[in-house]
Design a protein around this motif. Structure first.
Motif, mmCIF file in Angstrom:
data_model
loop_
_atom_site.group_PDB
_atom_site.id
_atom_site.type_symbol
_atom_site.label_atom_id
_atom_site.label_comp_id
_atom_site.label_asym_id
_atom_site.label_seq_id
_atom_site.Cartn_x
_atom_site.Cartn_y
_atom_site.Cartn_z
ATOM 1 N N LYS A 225 -49.272 -14.044 15.450
ATOM 2 C CA LYS A 225 -48.810 -14.215 16.846
ATOM 3 C C LYS A 225 -47.251 -13.192 16.744
ATOM 4 N N ALA B 139 -51.944 -20.745 8.077
ATOM 5 C CA ALA B 139 -50.569 -20.883 8.953
ATOM 6 C C ALA B 139 -49.948 -19.402 8.820
ATOM 7 N N VAL C 53 -45.641 -26.324 6.555
ATOM 8 C CA VAL C 53 -47.078 -26.411 6.707
ATOM 9 C C VAL C 53 -47.611 -27.923 6.223
ATOM 10 N N ASP D 59 -39.856 -24.803 12.389
ATOM 11 C CA ASP D 59 -41.165 -24.914 12.991
ATOM 12 C C ASP D 59 -41.933 -25.998 11.986
ATOM 13 N N TYR E 191 -48.463 -33.121 11.394
ATOM 14 C CA TYR E 191 -47.167 -33.286 11.545
ATOM 15 C C TYR E 191 -46.440 -34.225 11.476
ATOM 16 N N VAL F 5 -40.713 -22.575 8.344
ATOM 17 C CA VAL F 5 -42.145 -23.367 8.555
ATOM 18 C C VAL F 5 -42.486 -24.330 7.499
ATOM 19 N N TYR G 178 -51.994 -17.268 10.966
ATOM 20 C CA TYR G 178 -51.748 -17.553 12.337
ATOM 21 C C TYR G 178 -50.330 -16.950 12.885
ATOM 22 N N LEU G 179 -49.523 -17.108 12.155
ATOM 23 C CA LEU G 179 -48.122 -16.669 12.511
ATOM 24 C C LEU G 179 -48.090 -15.163 12.507
ATOM 25 N N GLU H 207 -51.955 -26.763 15.323
ATOM 26 C CA GLU H 207 -50.797 -27.014 16.154
ATOM 27 C C GLU H 207 -49.288 -26.421 15.767
ATOM 28 N N HIS H 208 -48.945 -25.517 16.426
ATOM 29 C CA HIS H 208 -47.840 -24.961 16.055
ATOM 30 C C HIS H 208 -46.704 -25.839 16.852
ATOM 31 N N VAL I 284 -46.432 -26.233 11.451
ATOM 32 C CA VAL I 284 -47.627 -25.839 11.437
ATOM 33 C C VAL I 284 -48.412 -26.981 11.037
#
Length: 124
Positions: A21, A14, A54, A97, A66, A52, A17-18, A112-113, A99
């Motif tokens: 982004k 995660a 996770v 958020d 999630y 976030v 990934y972030l 999936e974010h 993740v």
């Protein structure tokens, strides 16, 4: 793989990934009031601080990762996030958020974010 190792792997996935982004990672594993925030990041595109959570599972046969971020967990994260904001004297828009990661050796990884997955107003 045991759940601790899977969780650590998911948090690193995660984070990467972030970062990819464009998020600036400010803190990992921030703890306050007995709750942990997995990642604290800055989304510079919206000038928002992002807390976030996770969640990582080795499969999604019975539920999506999630779905484990329940009402109780949300309350804990929000309480810890308030502490983070006060402690670091941050006066920015904040959001929460999730993740969600399914990762194991047999299937391709799924990420999936979920942006703005929940808010303090959801708990009223």
């Amino acid at each position: 793989m045991n759940t601790k190792l899977l969780g650590n792997k998911g948090e690193q996935i995660a984070t990467d990934y972030l970062f990819g982004k464009g998020y600036k990672i400010l803190h990992r594993n921030f703890v306050a009031f007995g709750a942990e925030i997995d990642i604290v990041a800055m989304d510079e595109s919206t000038d928002s601080i992002v807390f976030v959570e996770v969640k990582t599972l080795s499969n999604s046969y019975f539920e999506q990762p999630y779905e484990k971020v329940n009402f109780k967990k949300q309350k804990q994260i929000i309480k810890a996030a308030n502490s983070y904001l006060v402690r670091h004297n941050i006066e920015k828009e904040a959001r929460f958020d999730v993740v969600s990661i399914v990762a194991n050796d047999a299937t391709p990884m799924q990420i999936e974010h979920i942006i703005s997955a929940f808010s303090p107003f959801d708990l009223l």
